[in-house]
Scaffold this motif. Sequence first.
Motif, short mmCIF file in Angstrom:
data_model
loop_
_atom_site.label_atom_id
_atom_site.label_comp_id
_atom_site.label_asym_id
_atom_site.label_seq_id
_atom_site.Cartn_x
_atom_site.Cartn_y
_atom_site.Cartn_z
N THR A 17 0.84 -1.20 0.00
CA THR A 17 0.00 0.00 0.00
C THR A 17 0.87 1.25 0.00
O THR A 17 0.57 2.23 -0.69
CB THR A 17 -0.94 0.00 1.22
OG1 THR A 17 -1.72 -1.19 1.22
CG2 THR A 17 -1.87 1.20 1.19
N VAL A 18 1.97 1.20 0.75
CA VAL A 18 2.92 2.32 0.76
C VAL A 18 3.66 2.39 -0.57
O VAL A 18 3.92 3.47 -1.10
CB VAL A 18 3.90 2.18 1.94
CG1 VAL A 18 4.97 3.28 1.89
CG2 VAL A 18 3.15 2.22 3.26
N VAL A 19 4.01 1.23 -1.12
CA VAL A 19 4.66 1.20 -2.44
C VAL A 19 3.76 1.85 -3.49
O VAL A 19 4.24 2.55 -4.39
CB VAL A 19 5.01 -0.25 -2.84
CG1 VAL A 19 5.36 -0.35 -4.33
CG2 VAL A 19 6.18 -0.75 -2.00
N ASN A 20 2.44 1.63 -3.39
CA ASN A 20 1.51 2.28 -4.31
C ASN A 20 1.73 3.79 -4.33
O ASN A 20 1.72 4.43 -5.39
CB ASN A 20 0.06 2.00 -3.91
CG ASN A 20 -0.32 0.55 -4.07
OD1 ASN A 20 0.33 -0.19 -4.81
ND2 ASN A 20 -1.36 0.12 -3.39
N LYS A 21 1.93 4.35 -3.15
CA LYS A 21 2.16 5.80 -3.04
C LYS A 21 3.53 6.19 -3.59
O LYS A 21 3.68 7.25 -4.20
CB LYS A 21 2.02 6.21 -1.57
CG LYS A 21 1.94 7.72 -1.36
CD LYS A 21 0.66 8.29 -1.92
CE LYS A 21 0.58 9.79 -1.70
NZ LYS A 21 -0.62 10.38 -2.32
N GLU A 31 1.29 1.16 -16.17
CA GLU A 31 2.55 0.44 -16.35
C GLU A 31 2.79 -0.57 -15.23
O GLU A 31 3.01 -1.76 -15.47
CB GLU A 31 3.72 1.42 -16.38
CG GLU A 31 4.02 2.05 -17.71
CD GLU A 31 5.29 2.86 -17.64
OE1 GLU A 31 6.29 2.46 -18.26
OE2 GLU A 31 5.29 3.90 -16.96
N ILE A 32 2.78 -0.09 -13.99
CA ILE A 32 3.10 -0.99 -12.89
C ILE A 32 2.00 -2.02 -12.71
O ILE A 32 2.27 -3.17 -12.35
CB ILE A 32 3.35 -0.22 -11.57
CG1 ILE A 32 3.84 -1.19 -10.48
CG2 ILE A 32 2.13 0.56 -11.12
CD1 ILE A 32 4.35 -0.51 -9.24
N GLY A 33 0.75 -1.64 -13.01
CA GLY A 33 -0.33 -2.62 -12.93
C GLY A 33 -0.11 -3.78 -13.88
O GLY A 33 -0.39 -4.94 -13.54
N PHE A 34 0.42 -3.49 -15.09
CA PHE A 34 0.68 -4.54 -16.06
C PHE A 34 1.98 -5.29 -15.76
O PHE A 34 2.01 -6.53 -15.74
CB PHE A 34 0.75 -3.94 -17.46
CG PHE A 34 1.17 -4.91 -18.52
CD1 PHE A 34 0.29 -5.91 -18.95
CD2 PHE A 34 2.43 -4.85 -19.09
CE1 PHE A 34 0.68 -6.82 -19.93
CE2 PHE A 34 2.82 -5.76 -20.07
CZ PHE A 34 1.94 -6.75 -20.49
N SER A 79 -5.04 -3.12 -9.46
CA SER A 79 -4.59 -2.00 -10.29
C SER A 79 -5.20 -0.66 -9.90
O SER A 79 -4.57 0.38 -10.07
CB SER A 79 -4.90 -2.30 -11.77
OG SER A 79 -4.19 -3.44 -12.20
N LEU A 80 -6.44 -0.67 -9.41
CA LEU A 80 -7.08 0.60 -9.05
C LEU A 80 -6.29 1.36 -7.99
O LEU A 80 -6.31 2.59 -7.95
CB LEU A 80 -8.51 0.35 -8.55
CG LEU A 80 -9.64 0.51 -9.57
CD1 LEU A 80 -10.98 0.28 -8.90
CD2 LEU A 80 -9.61 1.87 -10.23
N MET A 155 -10.55 3.43 -4.11
CA MET A 155 -10.23 2.37 -3.16
C MET A 155 -11.50 1.65 -2.70
O MET A 155 -11.49 0.42 -2.49
CB MET A 155 -9.48 2.94 -1.96
CG MET A 155 -8.03 3.32 -2.26
SD MET A 155 -7.06 1.95 -2.94
CE MET A 155 -7.17 0.74 -1.62
N LEU A 156 -12.60 2.39 -2.54
CA LEU A 156 -13.86 1.75 -2.17
C LEU A 156 -14.32 0.79 -3.26
O LEU A 156 -14.79 -0.32 -2.98
CB LEU A 156 -14.93 2.81 -1.92
CG LEU A 156 -14.84 3.58 -0.60
CD1 LEU A 156 -15.81 4.75 -0.58
CD2 LEU A 156 -15.10 2.67 0.59
N VAL A 157 -14.16 1.19 -4.52
CA VAL A 157 -14.52 0.31 -5.64
C VAL A 157 -13.60 -0.91 -5.65
O VAL A 157 -14.05 -2.06 -5.86
CB VAL A 157 -14.41 1.06 -6.98
CG1 VAL A 157 -14.60 0.10 -8.15
CG2 VAL A 157 -15.44 2.18 -7.05
#
Length: 298
Positions: A17-21, A31-34, A79-80, A155-157
């Motif tokens: 979660t921190v990496v997401n930020k 890109e990172i999602g893929f 990915s979201l 994030m809710l989705v």
Amino acid sequence: MYYAFPLLAVIFWAGNTVVNKLTVGVIYPAEIGFYRWLFAAVLLTPVLLRPTLRSWPVIKANAGKIFVLGVLGMAIYQSLAYFAAPKTTATNMGIVLALMPVMSLVLAIAALGHRLTVGAVVGSIVSFLGVLIVITSGNLTSLTQQGINGGDAMMLVAVAAYAIYSTLLKKWQIPLPAMELLYVQVLVAVVVLFPLFAVSPQAGLNSDNLPLVLFACGFASIGAPLAWMTGIKHLGPSRTSVFFNLVPILTAIIASVMLSEALGLHHLVGGGLTLLGVLMSEWWTRPFRTKTRAQVSS
């Protein structure tokens, strides 16, 4: 000893979660999602391709269900968060994630026929109130004026998608070994996310973003599910699921150290209410009974 496995899984998820930020500004979300799932597929293929091919009749018979699971649990949910990261804080993301057990419980009652309990009803209300306090920074009236922050809404989705995923996973009971089922869902994510990756702007892999991609791939995409499934195998789902409640706490701690995110009163109050609601839904198991028509008439 076996308690170390679910604890390790939630540490990986909180860290991710921190990496997401941390990905903001160094790599585009698409890109990172893929790349995350592409690298996971590359790592898993040498080990799982052959046994998965032997399971082809089962995969073919359940192809539609596997596709839906891959889209919900891998493509949308995972990915979201990358698209949400520029619009909210890692601490907020972690607290919204804490809604997942409650959402999963509500869906299990609705779709799987699980017994409705007092804890499920009250806990859902308390948890949702806690999340509202967090995403409005303690000012609930701002919902009518400004709405919900775009990142928190994403994030809710994402959490709702994963709760549906978990419910369908239980409902469908696809007869594949856990790792093979994970592998085919990873392949679905690669295929589904490629078109978005192809048309999106790209920064390219470099020394700044490659460690983030590798963490998301190795620890969050492979290590965490493996550790979680090992915990379920030895401890059972109920005892293992309690560890998920640590995600917002660990996320807040890691974010405060790595991102210097300050914890406000709304984080403490909202996060506390969210966790309280989750614990109530898990431990307050008295059946929820409504008055029958005979009782009302008497």
